[in-house]
Design an enzyme around this catalytic site. Structure first.
Site, PDB file in Angstrom:
ATOM      1  N   TYR A 157      30.108  32.338  74.571  1.00 29.74           N
ATOM      2  CA  TYR A 157      31.174  32.414  73.491  1.00 29.74           C
ATOM      3  C   TYR A 157      32.160  33.564  73.946  1.00 29.74           C
ATOM      4  O   TYR A 157      31.995  34.605  74.075  1.00 29.74           O
ATOM      5  CB  TYR A 157      30.730  32.569  72.268  1.00 29.74           C
ATOM      6  CG  TYR A 157      31.675  32.366  71.192  1.00 29.74           C
ATOM      7  CD1 TYR A 157      32.391  31.378  70.599  1.00 29.74           C
ATOM      8  CD2 TYR A 157      32.018  33.790  70.576  1.00 29.74           C
ATOM      9  CE1 TYR A 157      33.173  31.654  69.531  1.00 29.74           C
ATOM     10  CE2 TYR A 157      32.971  33.878  69.316  1.00 29.74           C
ATOM     11  CZ  TYR A 157      33.578  32.702  68.921  1.00 29.74           C
ATOM     12  OH  TYR A 157      34.516  32.847  67.985  1.00 29.74           O
ATOM     13  N   ASP A 252      33.680  39.171  80.380  1.00 27.77           N
ATOM     14  CA  ASP A 252      33.737  39.505  78.767  1.00 27.77           C
ATOM     15  C   ASP A 252      32.920  40.300  78.340  1.00 27.77           C
ATOM     16  O   ASP A 252      31.752  40.057  78.011  1.00 27.77           O
ATOM     17  CB  ASP A 252      33.477  38.216  78.078  1.00 27.77           C
ATOM     18  CG  ASP A 252      33.779  37.946  76.498  1.00 27.77           C
ATOM     19  OD1 ASP A 252      33.841  39.292  75.966  1.00 27.77           O
ATOM     20  OD2 ASP A 252      33.502  37.203  75.924  1.00 27.77           O
ATOM     21  N   LYS A 280      35.147  45.219  69.515  1.00 29.97           N
ATOM     22  CA  LYS A 280      34.948  46.029  68.324  1.00 29.97           C
ATOM     23  C   LYS A 280      34.525  47.470  68.570  1.00 29.97           C
ATOM     24  O   LYS A 280      34.895  48.503  67.911  1.00 29.97           O
ATOM     25  CB  LYS A 280      34.450  45.495  67.264  1.00 29.97           C
ATOM     26  CG  LYS A 280      35.054  44.155  66.752  1.00 29.97           C
ATOM     27  CD  LYS A 280      34.045  43.307  65.647  1.00 29.97           C
ATOM     28  CE  LYS A 280      33.139  42.697  66.331  1.00 29.97           C
ATOM     29  NZ  LYS A 280      33.309  41.666  67.437  1.00 29.97           N
TER      30      LYS A 280
END
Length: 440
Positions: A157, A252, A280
């Site tokens: 994802y 990623d 984050k």
């Protein structure tokens, strides 16, 4: 009954009247009552827990129930909740203003610290979410190569941008809809998805679409179909095949960034990607993310080049303050040996408890990231992850919640140990898991 996960005891069920009342109100104004799908608890049963505060390794819900937290805001709170240094930095920054839409010193300082930790990011842009970082990195890759197709991996994802919701993991996998409505066939046709850890499939895709693939984007440690490590040689093989075919390699590291060390997975596996996406954790859990890589590639961005990307809140002063404080604490304390030891102790304890109860449980772990799969074999890709018993996980989740442990509300998500966890937290979790797994 041995082999079945049930609630620990009826008496241990914690009242959640205030959470239920908030859910009823939320359902009237918010789709499914939540602002991110997995929070709805549909994959594990029951209603969501509404959190009112966190401190260290603990969260407290609106009913006053406290839980040992292994969600860590889905990973970025590596120092735990409300770390005093991070909170002080946020308060100081907010006192001077919460948003300017203009350059500030902190974003420069943060970019310098990130580049020091991950030298492959020669130039970078700060953005507000991992989705935005991955979406922007793909635009840059297409602009730089002049090609249109992207290769990703089944069950990985990379945010909810249209071109990435093809055989996606995380919430899409949780709800059994790995392809999203609203994504056009034309957009989906530009995305190739192959099995994770399968180099031959990647080579086959490049042969089938010669000169058309702009980039391969990969979670170097898969974390959105549950934690699945890369097979030996897989990442090195991706580096070789992309170089040979003139495509870019994008890591990623929204989840893995700073988790194995400040250098991320790319340092741990000694692979330098062309572009990297961070989430984050670079903002200490605040809405902040980054993407970057080779200077010549990143110079395609406006105003230097033709690829456009912008954002009023990019490099937000409060978020960058939190990010700076987090990285500085990580540099000063170097908690990674402790994190690995605690996570190893937890994984071993969970597997031992499951074996004693006659329950098939595989704890797949890389550093302080882990997932427990109710499966007879350790998953290596999307297909084998799907073989895990989701109903069993749901029963286990509810039993652990009743006992005071907060896990990811999905079989296909990562759990995290933070620097705030103690050996006592780990041992208490192992004890509760043993009871839950034994059906007591």
């Amino acid at each position: 009954m041995s082999g079945q996960v049930t609630a620990i005891t009826a008496e241990s069920e914690r009242p959640r009247d205030a959470s239920a009342a908030l859910e009823a109100r939320a359902l009237k104004r918010i789709p499914a009552g939540v602002n991110s799908p997995v929070r709805a608890f549909k994959a594990v049963g029951g209603g969501p827990v509404y959190i009112r505060r966190g401190f260290g390794a603990t969260v407290e819900d609106v009913d006053g129930n406290r839980y040992i937290d292994y969600l860590a805001s889905w990973g970025p709170l590596i120092l735990g909740h409300a770390h005093p240094t991070v909170v002080a930095a946020i308060q100081e920054a907010a006192a001077y203003g919460t948003s300017f839409g203009a350059p500030t010193e902190r974003e420069v300082l943060l970019a310098e610290l990130i580049q020091e930790a991950m030298p492959s990011l020669e130039l970078m842009r700060l953005v507000s979410s991992g989705t935005e970082a991955c979406m922007s990195a793909l635009r840059v890759a297409r602009a730089f190569t002049g090609r249109s197709k992207i290769l990703k991996f089944d069950g990985c994802y990379h945010g909810h941008a249209d071109s990435l919701l093809v055989k996606a993991g995380s919430g899409a996998l949780t709800f059994g809809t790995p392809d999203s409505a609203g994504v056009s066939e034309a957009v989906a046709a530009e995305t190739i998805s192959t099995p994770y850890n399968d180099l031959e499939a990647v080579r086959g895709a490049f042969e089938k679409f010669p000169g058309q693939i702009a980039a391969v984007i990969v979670e170097p440690i898969a974390a959105n179909m549950g934690v699945i490590p890369p097979a030996d040689g897989f990442l090195a093989g991706l580096r070789e095949v992309t170089k040979r075919h003139g495509a870019l390699l994008i890591f990623d590291e929204v989840v893995s960034g700073f988790r194995l060390g400040l250098g991320g997975a790319q340092a741990a596996f000694n692979i330098a990607p062309d572009l990297t996406c961070l989430g984050k954790i670079v903002g200490g859990g605040m809405p902040l993310a980054a993407y970057g890589g080779r200077r010549d590639i990143m110079e395609v961005l406006a105003p230097l080049g033709p690829a456009y990307q912008a954002g009023t809140l990019s490099g937000n002063p409060v978020a960058t303050a939190a990010g700076l404080a987090t990285i500085q604490v990580l540099k000063e304390t170097d908690p990674y040996a402790k994190l690995d030891a605690l996570a190893g102790r937890l994984a071993a304890g969970l597997e031992a408890g499951a074996k004693a109860a006659g329950v098939p449980l595989q704890v797949s772990r890389v550093g302080s990231m882990m997932t427990g799969f109710f499966s007879s074999a350790r998953p290596t890709d999307y297909t084998s992850a799907l073989s895990a018993d989701r109903e069993q996980y749901g029963r286990y989740f509810r039993a652990m919640l009743a006992g005071g442990v907060y896990l990811a509300p999905s079989q296909f998500e990562a759990g995290f140990v933070s620097a705030a966890h103690t050996e006592a937290d780990i041992d208490r979790t192992i004890e509760l898991a043993g009871k839950a797994l034994a059906g007591r």
